[in-house]
Design a protein around this motif. Structure first.
Motif, short mmCIF file in Angstrom:
data_model
loop_
_atom_site.label_atom_id
_atom_site.label_comp_id
_atom_site.label_asym_id
_atom_site.label_seq_id
_atom_site.Cartn_x
_atom_site.Cartn_y
_atom_site.Cartn_z
N SER A 47 0.73 -1.19 -0.08
CA SER A 47 0.22 -0.03 0.05
C SER A 47 0.91 1.36 -0.09
O SER A 47 0.38 2.35 0.01
N ASN A 48 2.21 1.22 -0.21
CA ASN A 48 2.89 2.49 -0.02
C ASN A 48 3.84 2.48 -1.17
O ASN A 48 4.69 1.61 -1.48
N ALA A 49 3.79 3.80 -1.67
CA ALA A 49 4.47 4.10 -2.98
C ALA A 49 5.85 4.07 -2.80
O ALA A 49 7.00 3.91 -3.73
N ASP A 52 7.42 1.05 -4.62
CA ASP A 52 7.33 0.89 -6.08
C ASP A 52 8.55 0.65 -7.06
O ASP A 52 8.57 -0.42 -7.87
N ARG A 56 9.33 -3.06 -8.72
CA ARG A 56 9.64 -2.85 -10.39
C ARG A 56 10.95 -4.10 -10.49
O ARG A 56 10.96 -4.78 -11.59
#
Length: 100
Positions: A47-49, A52, A56
């Motif tokens: 839930s936390n950017a 990200d 990836r």
């Protein structure tokens, strides 16, 4: 209190844990010690950017720091700690060998 999510088999996490031993300003949470710790970390990661870029490249995203104001960061310096020196040797948590 700053929460640190990590795992005992992660060399970056071990480096951080050595710095905070005996310091009550930090709480180390081993995500491999109990499934409830893993679930808490996964909820945060999902839930936390801040995660990200890690997702990836297939990295776990540990050690992870939750600062007192709730900010999530993967940078030890933001939690008042030193990152593990990148000497090119030792174990690694990522599939490609670049770290946790």
């Amino acid at each position: 209190m700053i929460k640190i999510y990590g795992m005992s088999t992660c060399p970056d996490c071990n480096y951080i844990e050595e710095q905070v031993k005996g310091n009550s300003q930090y709480e180390v949470i081993d995500i491999g010690a109990h499934v409830r710790n893993l679930k808490a970390f996964l909820r945060l990661r999902d839930s936390n950017a801040a995660f990200d870029a890690m997702k990836r490249v297939g990295a776990v995203g540990i050690p992870c720091f939750v600062l007192e104001d709730g900010t999530v960061t993967l940078r030890p310096e933001k939690a008042g700690l030193r990152p593990r020196p990148k000497d090119g040797e030792g174990a690694s948590c990522s599939i490609d060998g670049t770290g946790c």
